[in-house]
Design a protein around this motif. Structure first.
Motif, short mmCIF file in Angstrom:
data_model
loop_
_atom_site.label_atom_id
_atom_site.label_comp_id
_atom_site.label_asym_id
_atom_site.label_seq_id
_atom_site.Cartn_x
_atom_site.Cartn_y
_atom_site.Cartn_z
N GLN A 68 64.83 77.57 -11.52
CA GLN A 68 65.71 76.53 -12.03
C GLN A 68 66.03 75.59 -10.88
O GLN A 68 66.39 76.05 -9.78
N VAL A 69 65.87 74.30 -11.10
CA VAL A 69 66.19 73.28 -10.11
C VAL A 69 67.35 72.46 -10.63
O VAL A 69 67.32 71.99 -11.78
N ASN A 70 68.39 72.32 -9.80
CA ASN A 70 69.63 71.63 -10.19
C ASN A 70 70.14 72.26 -11.48
O ASN A 70 70.18 73.48 -11.60
N ASP A 71 70.55 71.46 -12.45
CA ASP A 71 71.04 72.03 -13.71
C ASP A 71 69.98 71.93 -14.81
O ASP A 71 70.29 71.97 -15.99
N GLY A 72 68.72 71.83 -14.40
CA GLY A 72 67.61 71.77 -15.34
C GLY A 72 67.40 73.10 -16.05
O GLY A 72 68.11 74.08 -15.79
N PRO A 73 66.41 73.15 -16.91
CA PRO A 73 66.17 74.38 -17.67
C PRO A 73 65.62 75.50 -16.78
O PRO A 73 64.94 75.24 -15.78
N LEU A 74 65.91 76.72 -17.14
CA LEU A 74 65.31 77.88 -16.49
C LEU A 74 63.88 77.97 -17.02
O LEU A 74 63.67 77.99 -18.24
N ARG A 75 62.91 77.96 -16.11
CA ARG A 75 61.50 77.98 -16.51
C ARG A 75 60.82 79.21 -15.95
O ARG A 75 61.16 79.67 -14.87
N VAL A 76 59.84 79.72 -16.67
CA VAL A 76 58.96 80.77 -16.16
C VAL A 76 57.62 80.11 -15.90
O VAL A 76 57.01 79.54 -16.79
N LEU A 77 57.20 80.17 -14.64
CA LEU A 77 55.94 79.56 -14.22
C LEU A 77 54.97 80.67 -13.84
O LEU A 77 55.34 81.59 -13.10
N HIS A 78 53.75 80.57 -14.34
CA HIS A 78 52.73 81.58 -14.09
C HIS A 78 51.75 81.09 -13.04
O HIS A 78 51.72 79.90 -12.70
N ALA A 79 50.91 82.01 -12.54
CA ALA A 79 49.91 81.67 -11.53
C ALA A 79 49.15 80.42 -11.95
O ALA A 79 48.73 80.29 -13.10
N GLY A 80 49.05 79.47 -11.02
CA GLY A 80 48.36 78.20 -11.27
C GLY A 80 49.28 77.09 -11.72
O GLY A 80 48.86 75.93 -11.76
N GLU A 81 50.53 77.39 -12.04
CA GLU A 81 51.48 76.35 -12.46
C GLU A 81 52.32 75.92 -11.27
O GLU A 81 52.44 76.64 -10.27
N SER A 82 52.92 74.72 -11.38
CA SER A 82 53.67 74.17 -10.26
C SER A 82 54.91 73.43 -10.73
O SER A 82 55.08 73.16 -11.91
N PHE A 83 55.76 73.10 -9.75
CA PHE A 83 56.98 72.33 -10.00
C PHE A 83 57.31 71.57 -8.73
O PHE A 83 56.71 71.80 -7.68
N CYS A 84 58.28 70.66 -8.81
CA CYS A 84 58.73 69.99 -7.59
C CYS A 84 60.25 69.93 -7.58
O CYS A 84 60.90 70.07 -8.60
N SER A 94 65.56 81.44 -8.35
CA SER A 94 64.19 81.59 -7.91
C SER A 94 63.95 83.08 -7.78
O SER A 94 64.47 83.73 -6.87
N ARG A 95 63.17 83.62 -8.73
CA ARG A 95 62.96 85.07 -8.72
C ARG A 95 61.66 85.44 -9.41
O ARG A 95 61.10 84.66 -10.19
N ASN A 96 61.23 86.65 -9.12
CA ASN A 96 60.07 87.21 -9.78
C ASN A 96 60.42 87.46 -11.24
O ASN A 96 61.46 88.06 -11.54
N ALA A 97 59.57 87.01 -12.15
CA ALA A 97 59.83 87.22 -13.58
C ALA A 97 59.48 88.64 -14.02
O ALA A 97 59.83 89.04 -15.13
N SER A 98 58.80 89.40 -13.16
CA SER A 98 58.38 90.76 -13.51
C SER A 98 59.16 91.81 -12.73
O SER A 98 59.43 91.64 -11.54
N LYS A 99 59.46 92.90 -13.40
CA LYS A 99 60.11 94.03 -12.74
C LYS A 99 59.09 95.04 -12.22
O LYS A 99 59.44 96.00 -11.55
N THR A 100 57.79 94.81 -12.55
CA THR A 100 56.76 95.79 -12.19
C THR A 100 55.64 95.24 -11.32
O THR A 100 54.93 96.00 -10.67
N GLU A 101 55.45 93.92 -11.28
CA GLU A 101 54.36 93.31 -10.52
C GLU A 101 54.91 92.35 -9.47
O GLU A 101 55.90 91.67 -9.72
#
Length: 123
Positions: A68-84, A94-101
């Protein structure tokens, strides 16, 4: 109680490593800094802000990152995706979306050359 609901101190911490730092020759006073952020399963970064001059491009190398950047939406980004992140942005999540990987993020900063503190915990 899952890692997302644990206090930050109880969550596994990320490991940030500067992989590259170079002055940008055709933009006086600016540097390019690349940081690799490794998140263990369930790992998270504390809420933070970056150097006020920093424009940041984030690229998910592996796994999935919740961001999440500023007060924007919480997003889940996968390998190959990006943000600025624009200069002076806050990064409350800013966290890992997985509890196992594990997950890996590449953060590329364009920043004032004299800004040495790239990340500061939010107050």
């Amino acid at each position: 109680m899952g890692p997302a609901s644990l206090p930050i101190a109880a969550q596994p911490a990320e490991k940030a490593t500067i992989a590259f730092r170079q002055a940008i020759p055709n933009i006086p006073g600016k540097s390019l800094v690349a940081v690799v952020v490794d998140y263990p399963p369930g790992g998270a970064s504390p809420s933070h802000v970056h150097a006020r001059s920093a424009f940041i491009y984030g690229y998910v190398v592996s796994g999935a990152i919740e961001s999440q950047v500023n007060d924007g939406p919480l997003r889940v980004l996968h390998a190959g995706e990006s943000f600025c992140e624009p200069p002076a942005a806050s990064h409350p999540v800013s966290r890992n979306a997985s509890k196992t990987e594990p997950a890996k993020l590449l953060a590329v900063f364009v920043v004032d050359a004299d800004d040495t503190a790239l990340t500061t915990p939010a107050h």
